[in-house]
Design an enzyme around this catalytic site. Structure first.
Site, PDB file in Angstrom:
ATOM      1  N   PRO A  39      39.272 -14.545 -10.613  1.00  0.00           N
ATOM      2  CA  PRO A  39      39.659 -13.248 -11.808  1.00  0.00           C
ATOM      3  C   PRO A  39      40.462 -13.923 -12.436  1.00  0.00           C
ATOM      4  CG  PRO A  39      40.560 -11.711  -9.691  1.00  0.00           C
ATOM      5  CD  PRO A  39      40.525 -13.670  -8.988  1.00  0.00           C
TER       6      PRO A  39
ATOM      7  N   GLU B 232      44.212 -12.034  -0.488  1.00  0.00           N
ATOM      8  CA  GLU B 232      44.898 -11.369  -2.049  1.00  0.00           C
ATOM      9  C   GLU B 232      44.404 -12.725  -2.137  1.00  0.00           C
ATOM     10  OE1 GLU B 232      46.067  -8.510  -3.328  1.00  0.00           O
ATOM     11  OE2 GLU B 232      44.901  -8.617  -2.362  1.00  0.00           O
TER      12      GLU B 232
ATOM     13  N   ARG C 273      19.733 -23.487 -13.332  1.00  0.00           N
ATOM     14  CA  ARG C 273      19.538 -23.706 -14.651  1.00  0.00           C
ATOM     15  C   ARG C 273      19.695 -23.901 -15.788  1.00  0.00           C
ATOM     16  NH1 ARG C 273      19.873 -19.369 -18.895  1.00  0.00           N
ATOM     17  NH2 ARG C 273      17.941 -18.093 -18.443  1.00  0.00           N
TER      18      ARG C 273
ATOM     19  N   ASP D 206      17.336 -16.824 -24.679  1.00  0.00           N
ATOM     20  CA  ASP D 206      18.397 -16.731 -23.733  1.00  0.00           C
ATOM     21  C   ASP D 206      19.325 -15.896 -24.739  1.00  0.00           C
ATOM     22  OD1 ASP D 206      17.723 -17.882 -21.407  1.00  0.00           O
ATOM     23  OD2 ASP D 206      19.247 -19.690 -21.332  1.00  0.00           O
TER      24      ASP D 206
HETATM   25  N1  ADE Z   1      36.937 -14.163  -6.914  1.00  0.00           N
HETATM   26  C1  ADE Z   1      37.116 -12.440  -6.831  1.00  0.00           C
HETATM   27  N2  ADE Z   1      36.896 -11.645  -8.501  1.00  0.00           N
HETATM   28  C2  ADE Z   1      36.600 -13.111  -9.722  1.00  0.00           C
HETATM   29  C3  ADE Z   1      36.463 -12.492 -10.117  1.00  0.00           C
HETATM   30  N3  ADE Z   1      35.622 -11.543 -11.544  1.00  0.00           N
HETATM   31  N4  ADE Z   1      35.704 -14.157 -10.937  1.00  0.00           N
HETATM   32  C4  ADE Z   1      34.962 -14.987  -9.949  1.00  0.00           C
HETATM   33  N5  ADE Z   1      35.793 -14.879  -8.717  1.00  0.00           N
HETATM   34  C5  ADE Z   1      36.231 -14.293  -8.144  1.00  0.00           C
END
Ligand code: ADE
Length: 242
Positions: free
Chosen positions: A95, A122, A160, A175
């Site tokens: 994330p 985590e 793609r 797109d």
């Molecule tokens: N792993 C957990 N959440 C994620 C996200 N938003 N993007 C990429 N990998 C992740």
């Protein structure tokens, strides 16, 4: 193109890889995607892949040993298969990575080989990120329970963009995000469904009017939903004029 996906949950990818457009691309030899179980690389006798974080804190972290072994194995295979060529990018899905966009997908689609690393718990030990990972990518501002779905999303989005994968019936031209605009509304037969009418302009045969209507729809939808994109779009248009 070849994509290796390192994951604790290879079974999550089976249907995704064999179905639909990706499955067809694999059968046609345009794409080879290999899911690898990180647990197979653990030297622990119980095949453990995680441990508690130094310094305290909730949850478990993925240990360096299985990840180093898995990534180094794939990189050694790549070096043996394509001696002399550059090492493939090693992309960790997390994330806190750079945001995935179509522009990034287009860039990655020019690589002959990608190695995707999906984390769990985590996260993963920072030394893997500092030493072996060359790029970190997030698929959005939300947190998944593990990175396997994120790796699948990145794979789909990159695949793609590879010439020939979409075939003639689908194309990249309409797109969302091309030109920083969202896609225009689309309709198919019948023109009247339960009294719901297709906009008359689309039945008019006037290609100029249809193109104008579609552009207006794109701009209006983008203004309502993603004004941030419209600012980028105006900058691009200004740059083109100067
Ligand atoms: N792993 C957990 N959440 C994620 C996200 N938003 N993007 C990429 N990998 C992740």
């Amino acid at each position: 193109m070849r994509i290796d996906i390192l994951t604790l949950f290879p079974a999550m990818l089976a249907g995704f890889l064999s179905e639909s457009i990706l499955g067809r691309a694999a059968r046609r030899g345009l794409l080879e995607i290999v899911a690898r179980d990180i647990r197979d690389f653990s030297t622990d006798r119980h095949r453990r892949v995680d441990d508690t974080p130094f310094g305290g804190g909730p949850g478990m972290l993925m240990s360096p040993q299985p990840l180093f072994a898995a990534i180094e194995h794939v990189l050694a295979e790549a070096a043996a298969a394509a001696a002399g060529s550059a090492s493939p990018p090693v992309i960790y899905l997390c994330p806190d990575g750079e945001p995935l966009t179509n522009a990034l997908a287009r860039e990655l689609a020019t690589e002959p080989h990608l190695v995707l690393v999906s984390g769990h718990y985590e996260g993963i030990d920072q030394r893997v990120r500092d030493t072996l990972v060359t790029r970190e990518v997030s698929i959005g501002d939300y947190v998944l329970t593990n990175g396997t779905l994120a790796a699948a999303v990145l794979t789909d989005c990159v695949a793609r963009q590879i010439p020939g994968v979409l075939g003639e019936e689908n194309s990249l031209t309409g797109d969302s995000f091309n030109d920083n605009l969202l896609a225009f509304p689309q309709y198919t037969r019948p023109a009247d469904f339960r009294g719901l009418q297709v906009p008359a302009v689309l039945l008019s045969g006037d290609h100029g009017a249809i193109a104008r209507w579609r552009r207006e729809q794109q701009v209006e939808k983008t203004r309502r939903r993603r004004p941030d994109l419209l600012h980028k779009q105006q900058n691009t248009a200004n740059n083109r004029e100067t």
